[in-house]
Design a protein around this motif. Structure first.
Motif, PDB file in Angstrom:
ATOM      1  N   MET A 188      17.061 -21.804 -16.366  1.00  0.00           N
ATOM      2  CA  MET A 188      16.018 -22.437 -17.177  1.00  0.00           C
ATOM      3  C   MET A 188      16.289 -23.924 -17.307  1.00  0.00           C
ATOM      4  N   HIS A 223      11.420 -12.428 -11.204  1.00  0.00           N
ATOM      5  CA  HIS A 223      12.035 -13.738 -11.405  1.00  0.00           C
ATOM      6  C   HIS A 223      12.682 -13.734 -12.785  1.00  0.00           C
ATOM      7  N   SER A 264      11.596 -14.866 -18.937  1.00  0.00           N
ATOM      8  CA  SER A 264      12.368 -16.011 -19.394  1.00  0.00           C
ATOM      9  C   SER A 264      12.598 -15.862 -20.897  1.00  0.00           C
ATOM     10  N   HIS A 324      16.961 -17.561 -11.737  1.00  0.00           N
ATOM     11  CA  HIS A 324      16.665 -18.977 -11.915  1.00  0.00           C
ATOM     12  C   HIS A 324      17.353 -19.487 -13.182  1.00  0.00           C
ATOM     13  N   HIS A 353       7.757 -12.651 -14.161  1.00  0.00           N
ATOM     14  CA  HIS A 353       8.613 -13.745 -14.620  1.00  0.00           C
ATOM     15  C   HIS A 353       9.092 -13.422 -16.032  1.00  0.00           C
ATOM     16  N   TYR A 399      14.962 -15.642 -15.520  1.00  0.00           N
ATOM     17  CA  TYR A 399      15.359 -16.987 -15.918  1.00  0.00           C
ATOM     18  C   TYR A 399      16.411 -16.895 -17.020  1.00  0.00           C
TER      19      TYR A 399
END
Length: 139
Positions: A138, A107, A75, A136, A73, A109
């Motif tokens: 945020m 993933h 982000s 994705h 992940h 973000y």
């Protein structure tokens, strides 16, 4: 050979210029979040990449490795060009492992109004096709 149960998880609190790092090797979940513009990106990321390489090497030698999915992940609300190079190095290590035997989901973000981060994610999807890519927004 490193025993996966003895590879210490990595947790680094984020600062104004470095991301939070939460690498849970024991549960196969790696995450970076925050901002990334350290004065020396290589000095910050290289030890993390080496840790991930050791983890992937050990994991790929386990009998249950193909059944293990690794979740990554990322982000980052901001990252500079030197961080970009190091992210590519990290993702390349993961991509090579995914090409070999491991199932790895990335993933990515990004803010809904950040076209640059969205386009960078799309570029990652193209450059690292062995990674199961998920974009994705945020919240």
């Amino acid at each position: 050979m490193i025993n996966i149960t003895r590879i210490d998880n990595v947790h680094l609190a984020g600062t104004a210029s470095t991301p939070s790092v939460d690498f849970y090797f024991d549960s196969h979940r790696l995450s970076l979040s925050g901002e990334s513009y350290p004065e020396n990106a290589a000095a910050f990321y290289r030890p993390l990449i080496e840790r991930v390489e050791a983890y992937l090497t050990e994991l790929s030698h386990r009998d249950d490795a193909p059944a293990t999915e690794i979740e990554v992940h990322i982000s980052l609300s901001y990252f500079n060009s030197s961080s970009t190079k190091m992210l590519f190095s990290l993702l390349n290590v993961l991509h090579l492992a995914a090409q070999d035997t491991l199932a790895i989901a990335l993933h990515w973000y990004h803010d809904c109004e950040d076209d640059i981060a969205q386009e960078f994610g799309e570029e990652l999807h193209i450059d690292f096709p062995a990674l199961d890519f998920h974009s994705h927004i945020m919240e």
